[in-house]
Design an enzyme around this catalytic site. Structure first.
Site, PDB file in Angstrom:
ATOM      1  N   CYS A  13       3.012  67.165  33.916  1.00 54.46           N
ATOM      2  CA  CYS A  13       3.033  65.757  33.497  1.00 54.46           C
ATOM      3  C   CYS A  13       3.996  65.017  34.420  1.00 54.46           C
ATOM      4  O   CYS A  13       4.291  65.498  35.519  1.00 54.46           O
ATOM      5  CB  CYS A  13       3.397  65.623  32.017  1.00 54.46           C
ATOM      6  SG  CYS A  13       5.020  66.258  31.564  1.00 54.46           S
ATOM      7  N   ARG A  19       5.084  66.081  27.465  1.00 56.79           N
ATOM      8  CA  ARG A  19       3.748  66.658  27.309  1.00 56.79           C
ATOM      9  C   ARG A  19       3.611  68.066  27.871  1.00 56.79           C
ATOM     10  O   ARG A  19       3.129  68.974  27.164  1.00 56.79           O
ATOM     11  CB  ARG A  19       2.697  65.735  27.974  1.00 56.79           C
ATOM     12  CG  ARG A  19       2.509  64.425  27.245  1.00 56.79           C
ATOM     13  CD  ARG A  19       1.769  63.429  28.109  1.00 56.79           C
ATOM     14  NE  ARG A  19       2.599  63.000  29.255  1.00 56.79           N
ATOM     15  CZ  ARG A  19       2.201  62.194  30.227  1.00 56.79           C
ATOM     16  NH1 ARG A  19       0.967  61.728  30.212  1.00 56.79           N
ATOM     17  NH2 ARG A  19       3.030  61.849  31.197  1.00 56.79           N
ATOM     18  N   ASP A 129       1.162  59.240  27.477  1.00 55.92           N
ATOM     19  CA  ASP A 129       2.588  59.518  27.607  1.00 55.92           C
ATOM     20  C   ASP A 129       3.294  59.082  26.324  1.00 55.92           C
ATOM     21  O   ASP A 129       3.271  57.890  25.995  1.00 55.92           O
ATOM     22  CB  ASP A 129       3.101  58.726  28.811  1.00 55.92           C
ATOM     23  CG  ASP A 129       4.549  59.018  29.110  1.00 55.92           C
ATOM     24  OD1 ASP A 129       5.227  59.616  28.255  1.00 55.92           O
ATOM     25  OD2 ASP A 129       5.002  58.642  30.200  1.00 55.92           O
TER      26      ASP A 129
HETATM   27  P1  4NP Z   1       6.333  63.381  30.155  1.00 52.20           P
HETATM   28  O1  4NP Z   1       7.000  62.046  29.566  1.00 52.20           O
HETATM   29  O2  4NP Z   1       5.726  63.002  31.496  1.00 52.20           O
HETATM   30  O3  4NP Z   1       5.289  63.705  29.151  1.00 52.20           O
HETATM   31  O4  4NP Z   1       7.438  64.387  30.268  1.00 52.20           O
HETATM   32  C1  4NP Z   1       7.914  61.270  30.305  1.00 52.20           C
HETATM   33  C2  4NP Z   1       9.210  61.659  30.391  1.00 52.20           C
HETATM   34  C3  4NP Z   1      10.114  60.865  31.101  1.00 52.20           C
HETATM   35  C4  4NP Z   1       9.679  59.706  31.707  1.00 52.20           C
HETATM   36  C5  4NP Z   1       8.371  59.337  31.623  1.00 52.20           C
HETATM   37  C6  4NP Z   1       7.481  60.120  30.923  1.00 52.20           C
HETATM   38  N1  4NP Z   1      10.589  58.880  32.408  1.00 52.20           N
HETATM   39  O5  4NP Z   1      10.179  57.842  32.919  1.00 52.20           O
HETATM   40  O6  4NP Z   1      11.770  59.238  32.518  1.00 52.20           O
END
Ligand code: 4NP
Length: 156
Positions: A13, A19, A129
């Site tokens: 991800c 995720r 997300d």
């Molecule tokens: P992930 O969610 O891609 O599902 O781990 C996110 C975690 C952090 C960020 C964005 C999405 N961020 O911008 O820091």
């Protein structure tokens, strides 16, 4: 003689804190339950959370389903992952695009897939997300669990 494939699967991800840690934990549990000795890891296309534990909300929803993901640590995806792993699952189309930038040949391109296409082929459905809270972590869990059920049956 039963011959089991040894699969190496990477879940990807953006941050590798929401995720893909859940996807790793869910698939690892299903593989163990089926007696499959698979290598399952996760990574993020963005390295800003490298070294961190999964988001507390992912840890909590996993625990609710008897999966402990707290020992996972975020790491950034790298081009060597495309050599090492058999399948690399993107959670959404932005992840897919970023992963494909690293692919060096047709074999590597073919390894990169949208995870929800295992359930709904060619539909390119994103796992939303959940970081900013609009799409709940339980909803993410349900989507990933359904996809992982297909993955264990397909590749076992
Ligand atoms: P992930 O969610 O891609 O599902 O781990 C996110 C975690 C952090 C960020 C964005 C999405 N961020 O911008 O820091």
């Amino acid at each position: 003689m039963i011959k089991l494939k040894f699969m190496k699967i990477l879940m990807v991800c953006l941050g590798n804190i929401c995720r893909s840690p859940l996807a790793e934990g869910i698939l690892a549990q299903k593989a163990i339950q089926k007696g499959l000795n698979w290598k399952i890891e996760s990574a993020g296309t963005y390295g800003g959370h490298a070294g961190e534990k999964p988001d507390g909300r992912s840890i909590k929803v996993a625990l609710k389903h008897n999966i402990d993901i707290e020992k996972q640590r975020s790491r950034q995806f790298n081009a060597y992952d495309l050599e090492q792993f058999d399948i690399i699952y993107a959670m959404d189309s932005a992840n897919l695009k970023d992963l494909l930038k690293h692919a060096q040949n047709d074999e590597e391109i073919a390894k990169v897939k949208m995870i929800m296409n295992e359930l709904e082929p060619d539909e390119n459905v994103d796992v939303p997300d959940p970081y900013y809270g609009e799409f709940g972590f339980e909803n993410v869990y349900k989507m990933l669990e359904a996809a992982c059920d297909v993955i264990v049956e397909k590749y076992k």
